[in-house]
Design a protein around this motif. Structure first.
Motif, PDB file in Angstrom:
ATOM      1  N   SER A  60       5.707   5.740   4.904  1.00 47.03           N
ATOM      2  CA  SER A  60       6.288   6.626   3.909  1.00 47.03           C
ATOM      3  C   SER A  60       5.969   6.061   2.526  1.00 47.03           C
ATOM      4  O   SER A  60       5.626   4.887   2.402  1.00 47.03           O
ATOM      5  CB  SER A  60       7.810   6.736   4.124  1.00 47.03           C
ATOM      6  OG  SER A  60       8.435   5.476   3.948  1.00 47.03           O
ATOM      7  N   THR A  69       2.734   2.031  -3.660  1.00 47.11           N
ATOM      8  CA  THR A  69       3.469   1.279  -2.660  1.00 47.11           C
ATOM      9  C   THR A  69       3.798   2.179  -1.479  1.00 47.11           C
ATOM     10  O   THR A  69       4.188   3.332  -1.660  1.00 47.11           O
ATOM     11  CB  THR A  69       4.779   0.720  -3.253  1.00 47.11           C
ATOM     12  OG1 THR A  69       4.452  -0.141  -4.343  1.00 47.11           O
ATOM     13  CG2 THR A  69       5.559  -0.075  -2.222  1.00 47.11           C
ATOM     14  N   THR A  71       5.823   2.148   2.474  1.00 47.10           N
ATOM     15  CA  THR A  71       6.763   1.463   3.352  1.00 47.10           C
ATOM     16  C   THR A  71       6.325   1.715   4.781  1.00 47.10           C
ATOM     17  O   THR A  71       6.075   2.867   5.166  1.00 47.10           O
ATOM     18  CB  THR A  71       8.201   1.975   3.131  1.00 47.10           C
ATOM     19  OG1 THR A  71       8.564   1.755   1.771  1.00 47.10           O
ATOM     20  CG2 THR A  71       9.181   1.254   4.034  1.00 47.10           C
ATOM     21  N   SER A  73       6.811   0.549   9.064  1.00 48.21           N
ATOM     22  CA  SER A  73       7.492  -0.153  10.147  1.00 48.21           C
ATOM     23  C   SER A  73       6.754   0.180  11.429  1.00 48.21           C
ATOM     24  O   SER A  73       6.130   1.240  11.544  1.00 48.21           O
ATOM     25  CB  SER A  73       8.968   0.246  10.248  1.00 48.21           C
ATOM     26  OG  SER A  73       9.088   1.620  10.562  1.00 48.21           O
ATOM     27  N   LYS A 155      11.014  -2.365   8.456  1.00 40.90           N
ATOM     28  CA  LYS A 155      10.551  -1.665   7.257  1.00 40.90           C
ATOM     29  C   LYS A 155      10.146  -2.678   6.203  1.00 40.90           C
ATOM     30  O   LYS A 155      10.921  -3.548   5.818  1.00 40.90           O
ATOM     31  CB  LYS A 155      11.651  -0.763   6.703  1.00 40.90           C
ATOM     32  CG  LYS A 155      11.757   0.569   7.403  1.00 40.90           C
ATOM     33  CD  LYS A 155      12.719   1.479   6.662  1.00 40.90           C
ATOM     34  CE  LYS A 155      12.735   2.849   7.335  1.00 40.90           C
ATOM     35  NZ  LYS A 155      13.635   3.778   6.630  1.00 40.90           N
ATOM     36  N   SER A 156       8.903  -2.569   5.761  1.00 42.19           N
ATOM     37  CA  SER A 156       8.354  -3.512   4.785  1.00 42.19           C
ATOM     38  C   SER A 156       7.514  -2.742   3.781  1.00 42.19           C
ATOM     39  O   SER A 156       6.857  -1.763   4.125  1.00 42.19           O
ATOM     40  CB  SER A 156       7.482  -4.566   5.479  1.00 42.19           C
ATOM     41  OG  SER A 156       8.214  -5.247   6.470  1.00 42.19           O
ATOM     42  N   ASP A 157       7.536  -3.197   2.532  1.00 42.23           N
ATOM     43  CA  ASP A 157       6.760  -2.562   1.483  1.00 42.23           C
ATOM     44  C   ASP A 157       5.412  -3.244   1.316  1.00 42.23           C
ATOM     45  O   ASP A 157       5.324  -4.474   1.361  1.00 42.23           O
ATOM     46  CB  ASP A 157       7.516  -2.612   0.153  1.00 42.23           C
ATOM     47  CG  ASP A 157       8.740  -1.721   0.149  1.00 42.23           C
ATOM     48  OD1 ASP A 157       9.662  -1.997  -0.644  1.00 42.23           O
ATOM     49  OD2 ASP A 157       8.801  -0.753   0.943  1.00 42.23           O
ATOM     50  N   TYR A 159       1.682  -2.959  -1.080  1.00 42.53           N
ATOM     51  CA  TYR A 159       1.001  -2.337  -2.211  1.00 42.53           C
ATOM     52  C   TYR A 159      -0.415  -1.962  -1.787  1.00 42.53           C
ATOM     53  O   TYR A 159      -1.163  -2.787  -1.260  1.00 42.53           O
ATOM     54  CB  TYR A 159       0.948  -3.278  -3.422  1.00 42.53           C
ATOM     55  CG  TYR A 159       0.236  -2.663  -4.591  1.00 42.53           C
ATOM     56  CD1 TYR A 159       0.839  -1.643  -5.326  1.00 42.53           C
ATOM     57  CD2 TYR A 159      -1.043  -3.074  -4.942  1.00 42.53           C
ATOM     58  CE1 TYR A 159       0.177  -1.046  -6.398  1.00 42.53           C
ATOM     59  CE2 TYR A 159      -1.703  -2.485  -6.006  1.00 42.53           C
ATOM     60  CZ  TYR A 159      -1.090  -1.478  -6.719  1.00 42.53           C
ATOM     61  OH  TYR A 159      -1.754  -0.885  -7.768  1.00 42.53           O
TER      62      TYR A 159
END
Length: 198
Positions: A60, A69, A71, A73, A155-157, A159
């Motif tokens: 997402s 950026t 996100t 998972s 869930k991780s962001d 770039y």
């Protein structure tokens, strides 16, 4: 992260055309900025008894902006160790007039066969004492071998930077299928569909 989650990373690398300058010098690349990736979906496309399966994968926002950026998972499992000499067969198709047309392999981008995924991972993530974040914090490996078991990336962001893409890899609907194998046996299959607009 198990080998099948790494398959997703590898497919992403193939899509984005990440290569060093020497490898890219003869491709007609263009800098992509303000691109949008939308309609991302995925499914397992292998046999019901394949040992490596993706259980969940979420990206997402929709659309994803490049640069920008995202996100992510994911979770997956493998019932067998994933070791050296893992192969990856990628089939990439673009929708043209409602027909899926196979994109040939041109300088390792497109519908290509990769003989050694472990070596490819070493090129993407150079071996070192620790895996990059957030893999390190989550205790996920990033190089072969991958032990049998279940793996999960919360869930991780991430770039997504500006990138160079072949001129033909923009503005359209794409379908990418990756088949992971070893010793002539299929270990898992993942299919991803998405749209690119730049």
């Amino acid at each position: 992260m198990d080998g099948f989650l790494k398959l997703v990373l590898t497919v992403s690398v193939v899509l984005t055309g990440v290569r060093n300058q020497a490898d890219c010098s003869s491709l007609s690349l263009r800098r992509v900025s303000n691109a949008k990736v939308s309609g991302f979906s995925w499914k397992n496309c292998g046999q019901s008894d394949d040992p490596a399966v993706m259980m969940s994968l979420s990206l997402s926002p929709d659309p994803i902006s490049i640069p920008g950026t995202l996100t992510a998972s994911a979770s997956g499992s493998t019932t067998v160790p994933l070791e050296a000499q893992l192969s990856l067969n990628v089939t990439m198709e673009k929708e043209v007039a409602r027909i899926w047309v196979k994109i040939p392999c041109v300088e390792e981008i497109g519908s290509c066969h990769y003989r050694d995924v472990c070596d490819l991972l070493n090129q993407v993530i150079p071996p070192g004492p620790d895996c990059p974040e957030p893999l390190h914090t989550c205790g996920l490996p990033c190089h072969c071998p991958f032990k049998a078991g279940s793996y999960s990336l919360p869930k991780s962001d991430f770039y997504v930077p500006y990138m160079d893409l072949p001129f033909w890899l923009t503005n359209g609907n794409y379908r990418v299928q990756g088949v992971l194998g070893s010793g002539g046996k299929e270990l898992g299959c993942l299919q991803v569909t998405l749209s690119i607009e730049s």
